[in-house]
Design an enzyme around this catalytic site. Sequence first.
Site, PDB file in Angstrom:
ATOM      1  N   CYS A   2       0.832  -1.184   0.000  1.00  0.00           N
ATOM      2  CA  CYS A   2       0.000   0.000   0.000  1.00  0.00           C
ATOM      3  C   CYS A   2       0.870   1.238   0.000  1.00  0.00           C
ATOM      4  O   CYS A   2       2.085   1.176  -0.088  1.00  0.00           O
ATOM      5  CB  CYS A   2      -0.910   0.006   1.231  1.00  0.00           C
ATOM      6  N   ASP A 101      -3.480  -8.649   8.736  1.00  0.00           N
ATOM      7  CA  ASP A 101      -2.334  -8.477   9.620  1.00  0.00           C
ATOM      8  C   ASP A 101      -2.319  -7.084  10.241  1.00  0.00           C
ATOM      9  O   ASP A 101      -1.705  -6.857  11.284  1.00  0.00           O
ATOM     10  CB  ASP A 101      -1.023  -8.752   8.883  1.00  0.00           C
ATOM     11  N   ILE A 294      12.151 -10.875 -18.761  1.00  0.00           N
ATOM     12  CA  ILE A 294      12.357  -9.878 -19.813  1.00  0.00           C
ATOM     13  C   ILE A 294      13.642 -10.228 -20.570  1.00  0.00           C
ATOM     14  O   ILE A 294      14.665 -10.542 -19.965  1.00  0.00           O
ATOM     15  CB  ILE A 294      12.478  -8.467 -19.217  1.00  0.00           C
ATOM     16  N   SER A 367      10.844 -11.890  -6.036  1.00  0.00           N
ATOM     17  CA  SER A 367      12.106 -11.671  -6.736  1.00  0.00           C
ATOM     18  C   SER A 367      13.244 -12.362  -5.988  1.00  0.00           C
ATOM     19  O   SER A 367      13.060 -12.852  -4.872  1.00  0.00           O
ATOM     20  CB  SER A 367      12.400 -10.171  -6.853  1.00  0.00           C
ATOM     21  N   GLY A 368      14.420 -12.373  -6.598  1.00  0.00           N
ATOM     22  CA  GLY A 368      15.592 -12.991  -5.978  1.00  0.00           C
ATOM     23  C   GLY A 368      16.510 -11.995  -5.302  1.00  0.00           C
ATOM     24  O   GLY A 368      17.654 -12.334  -4.978  1.00  0.00           O
TER      25      GLY A 368
END
Length: 631
Positions: A2, A101, A294, A367-368
């Site tokens: 958010c 949460d 990509i 993601s890594g």
Amino acid sequence: MCGIVGFCDFNKRSNADVLQKMTQSLHHRGPDDSGTFFEEQSGFALGFGHTRLSILDLSPLGHQPMRVGKMVITFNGEVYNFMEIRERLEKEGCTFKSHSDTEMILYAFQQWGPSCLQYFRGMFAFTLYDEEKQKLYVVRDRVGVKPLYYYHKDNTFLFSSTLKPFHMHPAFHKEVDMASLGLFLQYSYIPGPHCIFKHTQKLLPGHYLEISLTNRDIKLHKYWDVVDAYNQPKLDVGDEEAIRETEKILSESFNYRMVADVPVGIFLSGGFDSSAVAALIQKDRTDRLKTFTIGFDVPGFDEAPDARKIAKHLGTDHTEYYCSPKDAFDIIPNLPDIYDEPFADNSSVPSVLVSQLARKQVTVALSGDGGDEIFAGYNKFSQSIKYANGYPQWVKRSIAKTMGIINPDHIPVLNQQYNFSTRYEKMKHILQSNDPSDAMNIISQYIPQQEVKRLVAKEYKDYKTFFDLKEEFAGHNDALSKMLGIDYKTFLNDNNLVKIDRATMSVGLEGREPFLDQKVIEYVSRLPSHLKLRDGVTKYILKQIVYKHIPRELMDRPKKPFIAPLTVWFMNELKDFFLNYLDEGRIRREGLLNAEPILAMRNQYLSGKKVNHQKLWNLLIFEMWMEKWMK
């Protein structure tokens, strides 16, 4: 995921209309819902704003700002273990209305105060108003996955996920901080807690502000620091035990990040980090994970074929898209809006593209990020050790002294090589250093400090950064451990996490970083360095884990950076950006930079000489930012 925003105005000049404008400016971070909370008391005006991207409890019960009893919160992020904490709170008599949460945080603060932060596993930034104690708590997660800026001047305190909303408040005075500009030109990002604007800071990861609304006192508290993790005693473990335990912790962390009431996907570059995330999550599931890549039609930059092979082996539902110069051209004009503080990592372009691609199918993407900083994946670590410790000191001093006499621009043949003069100066300073941490700092600079001073038109006093942290590490930490800890607090936090947060949020996508659970770093930081960097092999232990799930022949190949091939495109499709923004009249009118060296560098580059494109990219990004935010 958010956007949060608000103010505490002890002058009582802020109102609900200003709050509404500030909140609306964060619509891109939370397109599903928005809300505000405004209250005036005798000594202050208080406002909270929130824009919501619904991930957990999609019902109206998750609406924010949220109130429970005498507490109000505006919250950004996820606490992944919130159900476990909620069960504990229920045993202590708390009754919940929602499945969010956010509500858990309010009850946890009611029960335990700020000490509840020790129980949270996740990424978060929030501001909480305790009406009974007349206090504000402004909190950021341990690693700094979620951003949080604050501005404090003339009895007005503003906070926000990004800088955009500050421009909507009449008390905000936008004045460029010259020392921060210098840091940006050096590193291509601004290391925290510093910010491009005066009187403005990033709240440090693992910290919270406690603001008294009665006496206006502001205290900064630290509740977690990666240096403390590295300062714990090292573990005496062998390869097998370390691999087994690391995989167990990684699997738990990765699967926590799959908790959502909306579709989840994974950014898959084909490297070890993102492949580890995809492999460890897919192995326990029958449904096919969605993965996204990509690609580029430029040799040396394209990882898409490798990612495609790995996705096929793992059985994921894979989507790829090839980025063209036109795609980059369309995104670049929007970078100052997406990154509303100067930010020049050119992998922001493909990061925005892959976010756009993923958002068509999912609302959350993993993601890594963090794998290189935790497991020693960057070559700069081994290079720094080699340059600082690999030669006798008298040899280094002699070479550095000789280099100080010779002008690199006068060395035949070599002076025609790409970025030679900058590399020459950096190597001279590295040879003068005896510490790998100092060498890493120098390697990390795109524009050396001495050159930055020539580019900036006004004098300023240099800021200290977390690159100067080496003395805080306990004696049992070797050079690699110190560099990893420093990189965690600098490049990871203020470059990589900024890049992915702004890119994903620009399209209303929640980005999650599974490697950045505190349980991962608290264990791996205690492992001996030979399990991370062994005989020139980077990320040794992580690679052993990945090999259990993906064949070596698919993984063992040269590492490719996840960047757009701007060096190729600049000379043609992007040339007009340089001519427009690195313009003599523009630079002189602004009065912040010196036009002569910038124009000389620009003209040399456009004439085909091998000038460092990243220097020009930093300058271009700053000028684009100036046009967007300082008019």
